[in-house]
Design an enzyme around this catalytic site. Structure first.
Site, PDB file in Angstrom:
ATOM      1  N   HIS A 175     -10.248  -5.308   9.083  1.00 13.87           N
ATOM      2  CA  HIS A 175     -10.658  -5.869   7.668  1.00 13.87           C
ATOM      3  C   HIS A 175      -9.780  -7.264   7.589  1.00 13.87           C
ATOM      4  CE1 HIS A 175      -7.549  -2.754   7.489  1.00 13.87           C
ATOM      5  NE2 HIS A 175      -6.775  -3.756   6.857  1.00 13.87           N
ATOM      6  N   SER A 223      -5.614   3.079  12.808  1.00 19.74           N
ATOM      7  CA  SER A 223      -6.495   1.939  13.209  1.00 19.74           C
ATOM      8  C   SER A 223      -7.637   2.237  13.896  1.00 19.74           C
ATOM      9  CB  SER A 223      -5.605   1.241  13.915  1.00 19.74           C
ATOM     10  OG  SER A 223      -6.700   0.079  14.605  1.00 19.74           O
ATOM     11  N   GLU A 245      -8.722   0.866  16.455  1.00 21.90           N
ATOM     12  CA  GLU A 245      -8.188   0.684  17.675  1.00 21.90           C
ATOM     13  C   GLU A 245      -8.037   1.890  18.587  1.00 21.90           C
ATOM     14  OE1 GLU A 245      -8.779  -2.617  19.192  1.00 21.90           O
ATOM     15  OE2 GLU A 245      -7.244  -1.871  20.334  1.00 21.90           O
ATOM     16  N   LEU A 292       2.732   0.296   6.078  1.00 20.00           N
ATOM     17  CA  LEU A 292       1.615  -0.827   6.479  1.00 20.00           C
ATOM     18  C   LEU A 292       2.323  -1.675   7.556  1.00 20.00           C
ATOM     19  CD1 LEU A 292       0.325  -1.833   3.399  1.00 20.00           C
ATOM     20  CD2 LEU A 292      -0.431   0.123   4.496  1.00 20.00           C
ATOM     21  N   TYR A 318      -0.720  -1.058  21.949  1.00 20.96           N
ATOM     22  CA  TYR A 318      -0.921  -1.041  20.295  1.00 20.96           C
ATOM     23  C   TYR A 318      -1.778   0.351  19.828  1.00 20.96           C
ATOM     24  CZ  TYR A 318      -2.675  -1.866  15.458  1.00 20.96           C
ATOM     25  OH  TYR A 318      -3.162  -1.734  14.249  1.00 20.96           O
ATOM     26  N   GLN A 365       3.775  -3.804  14.401  1.00 18.67           N
ATOM     27  CA  GLN A 365       3.426  -4.840  15.402  1.00 18.67           C
ATOM     28  C   GLN A 365       1.807  -4.803  15.633  1.00 18.67           C
ATOM     29  OE1 GLN A 365       2.048  -7.456  17.235  1.00 18.67           O
ATOM     30  NE2 GLN A 365       2.188  -5.912  19.039  1.00 18.67           N
ATOM     31  N   ILE A 376       4.946  -5.603   3.217  1.00 15.50           N
ATOM     32  CA  ILE A 376       4.271  -6.329   2.088  1.00 15.50           C
ATOM     33  C   ILE A 376       4.139  -7.765   2.285  1.00 15.50           C
ATOM     34  CG2 ILE A 376       6.673  -6.732   1.085  1.00 15.50           C
ATOM     35  CD1 ILE A 376       5.230  -5.658  -1.648  1.00 15.50           C
ATOM     36  N   THR A 377       4.963  -8.409   3.286  1.00 11.66           N
ATOM     37  CA  THR A 377       4.424  -9.541   3.492  1.00 11.66           C
ATOM     38  C   THR A 377       3.117  -9.802   4.417  1.00 11.66           C
ATOM     39  OG1 THR A 377       6.014  -9.479   5.588  1.00 11.66           O
ATOM     40  CG2 THR A 377       6.979 -10.287   3.403  1.00 11.66           C
ATOM     41  N   GLY A 378       2.589  -8.971   4.848  1.00 14.86           N
ATOM     42  CA  GLY A 378       1.419  -8.932   5.709  1.00 14.86           C
ATOM     43  C   GLY A 378       0.150  -8.981   4.755  1.00 14.86           C
TER      44      GLY A 378
END
Ligand code: NAP
Ligand code: G4F
Length: 322
Positions: A177, A123, A125, A78, A147, A81, A9-11
Site C-alpha cells: 500500500h 505482510s 511478502e 508498525l 525481511y 526495518q 508513527i514516523t513511517g
C-alpha cells in the site's frame, strides 16, 4: 479518552493511522527512536495533537516503561526495518527489529496488562514464491527475503501469544500500500518522484530493476482503517487486506508518465544491479474475509493512486523550484 500507542508513527502507515485514530477520538501516543536529526516530516501536521515518546524495538526495557507509562487500550506495532533489499545487506538487524521486536512488545503487554489489544503489521511478502493464486489467510507462506522470513516469525509469535496467553492479538496481512507519504526508495514513490523531476527538468532518467514484477497495490489511507477494524471485533483474528488486482511495475511506469504527458520509453532504463537475489514475482490478494467480517473495502483505484502520488510530487517540486 481511550489511549492508543503506535510504534513506527514516523513511517507512512503510522502517520495515516495517527490521523485516523485522532478522528476516532483516541488520545494518540507514538514511539520514535532517537535520531540526531528530526525525522517527523510525516507527522509534522500533528504537532501538539499527539504525544511522542522515545523507545526502540531493540530495547526491551524502553518498551516496558513506555507501555507502563501510557497504559494504552490498543497497541499497533508498525515499526520495522521494512525495505526488502536492505534485508539482504542487514539480515541480522532486520531479524532483530522485524521479528524479535514483535516478541519484545508482546512480552511487555504480557508483563503489564494482558487486556491491551495488539495489532501486528504482517505482510504479503510472507507469501513470496506464491503457493496459491490469489493469496488468502490460509495460503502457505514461502518467504523470499530475510525481511519476509522475519515477518513470518512476527506473524506466528503474534498467533502464539494469542493462543498461549489469551492476548487479543491480531495480524493484518497487508498487501503493498502506497501514498504520497511512501518512502522514496520503494518502487512506486521512486517512480512518481523521478517522473515529476523529469517533467520539471530536474532529472533525465529513471533507472529500475525488474519491471515485470507484479503487485497488488492499494492506498495506505484505506489500509489503516482495516487495522483499527480488526481490533474492534469480538474475537481476535488475522485478515488479508488487498485490492484483488495485480499490476506490473511497467504498468505503474506507463500510467505515471501518461499523467504528465511524456513517453516513458524515452526515459526509463533497466539497471541490473537493482534486481534482487530472490524475487517475489507476483502478488494478488483475496480480501473477501475482511470484506465480509470487517465490512472493509478499498476506495482508491490503481489509476487514482498513481495520479494522487504524481500530483503530490509535482506540487512538491514546483514549490521547491519556485
Ligand atoms: P515505513 O514507512 O518504513 O516505517 C517504518 C517505521 O518503523 C518508521 O517509523 C521507523 O522509524 C520505525 N522503526 C524502524 N526500526 C525501528 C526500531 N528499531 N525501533 C523503533 N522504530 C523503528 O513502513 P510502512 O510502509 O509505514 O509500514 C508499516 C509496517 O507495515 C511495517 O512493519 C512494514 O513492514 C509493514 N508492511 C508494510 C506494507 C506496505 O506496503 N507499506 C505492507 C505490508 C506490511 P524511523 O522513522 O526512525 O526510521
Ligand atoms: O516497492 P518495493 O520495494 O516493495 P516490496 O519489495 O514489494 O515490499 C513492500 O511491500 C511489502 C508487502 O508485500 C511490504 F511488506 C514491504 O515492507 C514493502 O513495503 O518493490 C516492489 C517490486 C519488487 O518486485 C522489485 O523488484 O518492484 C520491483 N522493482 C523494480 N525496480 C523495484 C525497482 N523496487 C525498488 N524498490 N526499486 C526499484 O528500482
Amino acid at each position: 479518552m481511550k489511549k492508543v500507542l503506535i510504534t513506527g508513527i514516523t513511517g507512512q502507515d503510522g502517520s495515516y493511522l495517527a490521523d485516523f485514530m485522532l478522528e476516532k477520538g483516541y488520545e494518540v501516543h507514538g514511539m520514535v527512536r532517537r535520531a540526531s536529526t528530526e525525522n517527523d516530516e510525516r507527522i509534522e501536521h500533528l504537532k501538539g495533537k499527539i504525544h511522542i515518546h522515545q523507545g526502540d524495538l531493540l530495547d526491551f526495557m524502553s518498551l516496558v516503561e513506555l507501555v507502563d507509562t501510557v497504559r494504552p487500550v490498543e497497541i499497533y506495532n508498525l515499526a520495522a526495518q521494512s525495505f526488502v533489499p536492505t534485508s539482504w545487506n542487514q539480515p541480522v538487524l532486520t531479524g532483530e527489529f522485524t521479528a524479535l521486536g514483535v516478541t519484545r512488545i508482546l512480552e511487555a503487554i504480557k508483563l503489564i496488562d494482558k487486556k491491551i489489544k495488539f495489532y501486528q503489521a504482517s505482510s504479503s511478502e510472507m507469501f513470496g514464491k506464491v503457493q496459491e493464486i490469489p493469496q488468502k489467510e490460509t495460503t502457505i507462506f514461502y518467504p523470499r527475503s530475510p525481511y519476509g522470513v522475519a515477518k513470518v516469525y512476527g506473524h506466528w509469535i503474534t498467533i502464539n501469544y494469542r493462543e498461549s496467553y489469551d492476548i487479543f492479538a491480531c495480524s493484518g496481512i497487508l498487501f503493498n500500500h502506497e501514498s504520497p507519504r511512501r518512502g522514496r526508495e520503494f518502487v512506486t514513490r521512486k517512480i512518481t518522484d523521478t517522473v515529476s523531476r523529469i517533467k520539471l527538468g530536474l532529472d533525465d532518467k529513471l533507472y529500475l530493476g525488474n519491471m515485470d514484477a507484479k503487485r497488488d497495490w492499494g492506498f495506505a489511507g484505506d489500509y489503516v482503517r482495516a487495522m483499527w477494524a480488526m481490533l474492534q471485533q469480538d474475537e481476535p483474528d488475522d485478515f488479508v487486506i488487498a485490492t484483488g488486482e495485480t499490476h506490473s511495475v511497467k504498468e505503474f511506469v506507463e500510467l505515471s508518465f501518461d499523467r504528465v504527458d511524456l513517453d516513458w520509453k524515452k526515459y526509463v532504463e533497466v539497471d541490473k544491479s537493482l534486481f534482487r537475489p530472490a524475487e517475489v514475482h507476483q502478488l494478488i490478494g483475496d480480501a473477501s474475509k475482511a470484506k465480509r467480517i470487517l465490512k472493509w473495502e478499498p476506495t482508491i483505484s490503481f489509476k487514482e493512486l498513481i495520479n494522487m502520488m504524481i500530483d503530490s510530487d509535482m506540487e512538491y517540486y514546483k514549490k521547491k523550484i519556485g
